[in-house]
Design a protein around this motif. Sequence first.
Motif, PDB file in Angstrom:
ATOM      1  N   HIS A 104       0.845  -1.200   0.000  1.00  0.00           N
ATOM      2  CA  HIS A 104       0.000   0.000   0.000  1.00  0.00           C
ATOM      3  C   HIS A 104       0.875   1.242   0.000  1.00  0.00           C
ATOM      4  O   HIS A 104       2.057   1.181   0.346  1.00  0.00           O
ATOM      5  CB  HIS A 104      -0.877   0.027   1.265  1.00  0.00           C
ATOM      6  N   GLY A 105       0.254   2.376  -0.334  1.00  0.00           N
ATOM      7  CA  GLY A 105       0.966   3.651  -0.417  1.00  0.00           C
ATOM      8  C   GLY A 105       1.804   3.977   0.800  1.00  0.00           C
ATOM      9  O   GLY A 105       2.955   4.384   0.699  1.00  0.00           O
ATOM     10  N   LYS A 106       1.248   3.753   1.996  1.00  0.00           N
ATOM     11  CA  LYS A 106       1.957   4.095   3.224  1.00  0.00           C
ATOM     12  C   LYS A 106       3.216   3.227   3.374  1.00  0.00           C
ATOM     13  O   LYS A 106       4.276   3.705   3.774  1.00  0.00           O
ATOM     14  CB  LYS A 106       1.012   3.881   4.412  1.00  0.00           C
ATOM     15  N   GLU A 107       3.065   1.937   3.035  1.00  0.00           N
ATOM     16  CA  GLU A 107       4.208   1.020   3.129  1.00  0.00           C
ATOM     17  C   GLU A 107       5.280   1.408   2.108  1.00  0.00           C
ATOM     18  O   GLU A 107       6.467   1.402   2.402  1.00  0.00           O
ATOM     19  CB  GLU A 107       3.746  -0.421   2.878  1.00  0.00           C
ATOM     20  N   ILE A 108       4.826   1.758   0.898  1.00  0.00           N
ATOM     21  CA  ILE A 108       5.762   2.170  -0.158  1.00  0.00           C
ATOM     22  C   ILE A 108       6.533   3.412   0.290  1.00  0.00           C
ATOM     23  O   ILE A 108       7.748   3.489   0.143  1.00  0.00           O
ATOM     24  CB  ILE A 108       4.993   2.467  -1.480  1.00  0.00           C
ATOM     25  N   GLY A 109       5.811   4.368   0.887  1.00  0.00           N
ATOM     26  CA  GLY A 109       6.454   5.593   1.372  1.00  0.00           C
ATOM     27  C   GLY A 109       7.529   5.272   2.401  1.00  0.00           C
ATOM     28  O   GLY A 109       8.611   5.859   2.415  1.00  0.00           O
ATOM     29  N   SER A 110       7.223   4.305   3.243  1.00  0.00           N
ATOM     30  CA  SER A 110       8.147   3.896   4.288  1.00  0.00           C
ATOM     31  C   SER A 110       9.416   3.296   3.686  1.00  0.00           C
ATOM     32  O   SER A 110      10.529   3.563   4.138  1.00  0.00           O
ATOM     33  CB  SER A 110       7.431   2.858   5.159  1.00  0.00           C
ATOM     34  N   ILE A 111       9.257   2.486   2.638  1.00  0.00           N
ATOM     35  CA  ILE A 111      10.390   1.801   2.008  1.00  0.00           C
ATOM     36  C   ILE A 111      11.222   2.769   1.160  1.00  0.00           C
ATOM     37  O   ILE A 111      12.438   2.664   1.105  1.00  0.00           O
ATOM     38  CB  ILE A 111       9.885   0.625   1.112  1.00  0.00           C
ATOM     39  N   ILE A 112      10.553   3.707   0.483  1.00  0.00           N
ATOM     40  CA  ILE A 112      11.291   4.649  -0.370  1.00  0.00           C
ATOM     41  C   ILE A 112      12.067   5.641   0.500  1.00  0.00           C
ATOM     42  O   ILE A 112      13.243   5.909   0.260  1.00  0.00           O
ATOM     43  CB  ILE A 112      10.341   5.384  -1.347  1.00  0.00           C
ATOM     44  N   GLY A 113      11.404   6.156   1.532  1.00  0.00           N
ATOM     45  CA  GLY A 113      12.060   7.110   2.427  1.00  0.00           C
ATOM     46  C   GLY A 113      12.168   8.496   1.803  1.00  0.00           C
ATOM     47  O   GLY A 113      11.792   8.701   0.652  1.00  0.00           O
ATOM     48  N   LYS A 114      12.691   9.438   2.577  1.00  0.00           N
ATOM     49  CA  LYS A 114      12.842  10.811   2.079  1.00  0.00           C
ATOM     50  C   LYS A 114      13.813  10.831   0.921  1.00  0.00           C
ATOM     51  O   LYS A 114      14.936  10.346   1.033  1.00  0.00           O
ATOM     52  CB  LYS A 114      13.374  11.715   3.196  1.00  0.00           C
ATOM     53  N   LYS A 115      13.356  11.388  -0.205  1.00  0.00           N
ATOM     54  CA  LYS A 115      14.184  11.499  -1.425  1.00  0.00           C
ATOM     55  C   LYS A 115      14.778  10.154  -1.855  1.00  0.00           C
ATOM     56  O   LYS A 115      15.854  10.096  -2.433  1.00  0.00           O
ATOM     57  CB  LYS A 115      15.320  12.508  -1.207  1.00  0.00           C
TER      58      LYS A 115
END
Length: 204
Positions: free
Chosen positions: A30-41
Motif C-alpha cells: 500500500h501507499g503508506k508502506e511504499i512511502g516507508s520503504i522509499i524514504g525521504k528522497k
Amino acid sequence: MASPDGASGLGGSPEETELSITLTLRMLMHGKEIGSIIGKKGETVKRIREQSTARITISEGSCPERITTITGSTDAVFRAVSMIAFKLEEDLGAGADGVSAGRAPVTLRLVIPASQCGSLIGKAGAKIREIRESTGAQVQVAGDLLPNSTERAVTVSGVPDTIIQCVRQICAVILESPPKGATIPYHPGLSLGTILLSANQVRG
C-alpha cells in the motif's frame, strides 16, 4: 582486475553455484508502506539496495497499491526482505509521537503464480501448516486470483524475525517447483477496460 585466486565470478564450486540462483520476489504494498520503504528522497530504498545488493524496483502509478520487485541471489533477496520488514515495523509500530507502541505485527503480501501455490499449501494443507508451526508466522494463501492475472496473494504476518524465516521457507518451495504454463503478472490499478483497450491497439 580479477582477484589472484581466480574468483572472478566465473565457474566456481557447486556450493557457489547453489548460492548464485537468481530469485525474484514480488510484493504487493500500500501507499503508506511504499512511502516507508522509499524514504525521504529515496534514501531508504537506496540504502536497502546498497546493503542487500538486491535489485529493487517499485511499479509506477498513482493507484493505492504498487508492486515491489526484489531480484538477486537468494541471500541478497532475503537481506532485502529482512531490511524491509524491520523498516515497516519501525515505521508502522511507532505512534504519532514517535514512541514505539510495542511490536506491531508486520504484514508482507507476496505475489506468487497460482501454479506454485499448490506446492506451498501441500496435500490437505500439510506444507503450509508445517511452515506456520516452524516459523510462528501467520500465512494465508488467497483463494482467488488477483485481477487480470494468474497470480495469487500470499499474506505473511508476524514480527520481522518470524516473517523472514517464513519467506525463506516459501522461497525454498517456489525454487523447487517452478511455475507451470504462462504466468500473467498482476498489475495493480489496471482495470479490465484498460487491458482490452491496449489489446485492441496491438491488433490495430
